[in-house]
Write an enzyme that holds these catalytic residues in place. Structure first.
Site, PDB file in Angstrom:
ATOM      1  N   ASP A 213       8.335  -1.473  53.427  1.00 26.91           N
ATOM      2  CA  ASP A 213       7.130  -2.174  52.984  1.00 26.91           C
ATOM      3  C   ASP A 213       6.212  -2.484  54.177  1.00 26.91           C
ATOM      4  OD1 ASP A 213       5.849  -3.758  50.749  1.00 26.91           O
ATOM      5  OD2 ASP A 213       6.158  -5.366  52.190  1.00 26.91           O
TER       6      ASP A 213
ATOM      7  N   GLU B 275       5.459   2.568  53.785  1.00 20.45           N
ATOM      8  CA  GLU B 275       4.251   2.319  53.008  1.00 20.45           C
ATOM      9  C   GLU B 275       3.112   2.050  53.980  1.00 20.45           C
ATOM     10  OE1 GLU B 275       3.479  -1.466  51.791  1.00 20.45           O
ATOM     11  OE2 GLU B 275       1.961  -0.969  50.288  1.00 20.45           O
TER      12      GLU B 275
END
Ligand code: ABC
Ligand code: CA
Length: 530
Positions: free
Chosen positions: A227, A251
């Site tokens: 993330d 990400e």
């Protein structure tokens, strides 16, 4: 400790029990993304209410996922990506509850809402028993605090992060072009502050590295989604990925491949946001310019390290559902088809198979169980077929880089990957019957041979001159492949190669020889003359 097979043996025999799945093993995979809280409730309820606007836990769990693995595997997925598993801050905040799992409070504990350690291990084992992989979302960038940033209770975070010195001093990220700020300031806002871990500290790096290594080994995790990757230094990411020793996909939420692709120096793979921007723009309207997507395909193919290790997606839990942008069934089908036939590891976000149409967060986090896990939907069938097609390809298909072989602006283009030629278009569902001619020899197919669309077994013939005429019906996509090869893979078996085909192949064969013969004679004659 469980049994460690030598990695090489694992790779050669691709035994599902092996862990530490490598990027090479992930290339052929197809990922189904679930928010653990929103996919399945244990004991198969399909009526349990879940009001997305309330932003609260709805009751999905690891046990629920285990009970519905047939539904996921029925679409041909060979991996799932689940929410972050760590203990999150409790209670209601200005942005609701931590049902999404991104608000860590103690990374040494699990989030009890999703299930126990035994139930997470059970999910891992159930996936491996089916030859499927488990990808877990991890959030080393921040912890979370509900309320005023002046009152962050650092001592409330799980050790050894229970001290202010583990975090960057507070500043909000206000300028996304200031990379220093993006990495060293805080995400979130006054309702929920994402307290930014100082990932430049050596002890923090070591702690996060051993934490992720332990997590991977304990639950036999095969891959990670990292993330907020662009909010941490590349050196941290590189070391973290190496410590995890499993395929990791970062990400990096950014449109520019120049910015995004450089992160592949640090992480095995990335979410393919640059392609997502282009495909969303092009396929959401019949006025989209197909060149925006063909350009991005070409740029990424030439500029980025390896787009076949990117996660290719058309929806996720941060973006408006694609069917909320258009209700045109052909446009929606092109976006979905492109996701599954382009380079990279396809990622389908739970609900796409039922055309969920929630708008932005939190309305795009609908409970999947309300569908009763029905498999009777056009997109459930389309995804199953395209995943089965993908799984039938030789390994070379997954290292081949897709190339645009023809463009018919502004609506249509043809993309070749291995022996497959897909035709994508934003003509739309009311565009009637159109024809596109693939130029001489660009398909790589034999003159006189036949190609079939695996979606509906429509067939077309490669003319002697190497051109291929393809009919497009109401803007539907085509995924064309040599018919004889499809037969071998078990597709379109009820479509025989038309007799004319064999005759033409024969004539072509003889023709080929006679040209050859004439040519040789000519050369021979020439030589004599000389
Ligand atoms: C909550 C509320 C939201 C509210 C937000 C402030 O707070 O639910 O309604 O808007 C989790 C939850 C969210 C929650 C957040 C924050 O935590 O899922 O519901 O939002 O509390 C990852 C995950 C994401 C997760 C987090 C946090 C991170 O996928 O689900 O969110 O762990 C940034 C990060 C990105 C992150 C995203 C949420 O925030 O980079 O990793 N996603 C620009 C920047 C992006 C930035 C984005 C949002 O703003 O470029 O980097 O993402 O801050 C486009 C532009 C983009 C622009 C967008 C907004 O507009 O092209 O560049 O993105 O047109
Ligand atoms: Ca950071």
């Amino acid at each position: 400790m469980h049994f460690h097979l030598p990695l090489l043996l694992c790779a050669l025999l691709s035994i599902p029990l092996c862990e530490a799945a490598t990027p090479e093993q992930w290339r052929t995979r197809s990922i189904y993304q679930v928010l653990t809280d929103r996919f399945a409730v244990a004991n198969g309820s399909s009526t349990r209410p879940c009001d997305t606007g309330a932003r609260q836990y709805c009751g999905g769990s690891y046990r629920g996922i285990v009970e519905q693995l047939d539904y996921i595997q029925g679409m041909g997925f060979t991996a799932i990506w689940i929410s972050p598993v760590v203990k999150n801050i409790d209670g209601r905040t200005g942005w609701g509850e931590a049902f999404h799992g991104y608000w860590a409070q103690d990374i040494a504990q699990l989030n009890p809402h999703f299930g126990t350690a035994a139930e997470l291990a059970e999910l891992s084992d159930a996936l491996h028993a089916r030859g499927m992989y488990l990808m877990v979302d991890v959030v080393p960038n921040h912890f979370a605090h509900a309320g005023d940033v002046e009152a962050v209770a650092y001592e409330g975070f799980g050790a050894p992060f229970n001290k202010k010195s583990a975090f960057h001093k507070h500043c909000w990220i206000t300028d996304y072009d200031d990379q220093e700020m993006v990495e060293n300031c805080w995400l979130g806002d006054k309702k929920v502050a994402l307290v930014d871990v100082d990932t430049t500290l050596p002890w923090v790096q070591e702690t996060m590295n051993s934490w992720v290594k332990e997590l991977v080994e304990t639950y036999r995790i095969d891959g990670l989604r990292i993330d907020t990757a662009k909010h941490m230094g590349q050196q941290f990411l590189y070391s973290f990925n190496a410590a995890a020793a499993v395929f990791s996909m970062g990400e990096v939420y950014h449109e520019d491949p120049g910015y995004t692709c450089q992160y592949q120096n640090a992480v095995d793979g990335l979410l393919n946001y640059p392609i997502w921007y282009s495909l969303t723009s092009v396929f959401q309207s019949t006025r989209g310019d197909i060149l925006r997507l063909t350009m991005m395909i070409n740029v990424m193919r030439d500029y980025c390290l390896d787009t076949n290790l990117f996660g290719t997606f058309s929806e996720n839990h941060d973006q408006a559902r694609f069917p909320s942008l258009t209700s045109d069934q052909s446009l929606i089908t092109n976006a979905l088809t492109f996701t599954l036939i382009h380079d990279g590891i396809p990622i389908i976000y739970a609900g796409q198979e039922h055309q969920f149409s929630g708008k932005n967060d939190p309305y795009n986090r609908e409970a999947l169980w309300h569908t009763g896990f029905s498999r009777d939907s056009p997109h459930y069938r389309l995804i199953s077929k395209l995943n089965a097609f993908r799984a039938a390809q030789p390994y070379s298909y997954f290292t081949d880089k897709a190339r645009v072989i023809h463009i018919a602006p502004p609506h249509t283009f043809a993309l070749r990957k291995g022996p497959a030629v897909s035709i994508l278009t934003n003509l739309g569902a009311r565009s009637g019957r159109k024809w596109i001619t693939l130029p001489k020899g660009r398909t790589g197919w034999m003159p006189g041979s036949w190609a079939a669309d695996i979606l509906n077994c429509y067939i077309t013939r490669v003319k002697f001159n190497g051109y291929v005429d393809v009919r497009i019906d109401n803007g539907r996509p085509r995924v064309l492949y040599p018919l004889l090869d499809l037969h071998e893979m078990g597709f379109c078996r009820d479509i025989a190669v038309p007799a004319i085909g064999w005759l033409e192949i024969l004539v072509n064969w003889i023709g080929g020889w006679s040209w050859w013969g004439l040519g040789a004679a000519a050369v021979g004659w020439k030589r004599k003359e000389l």
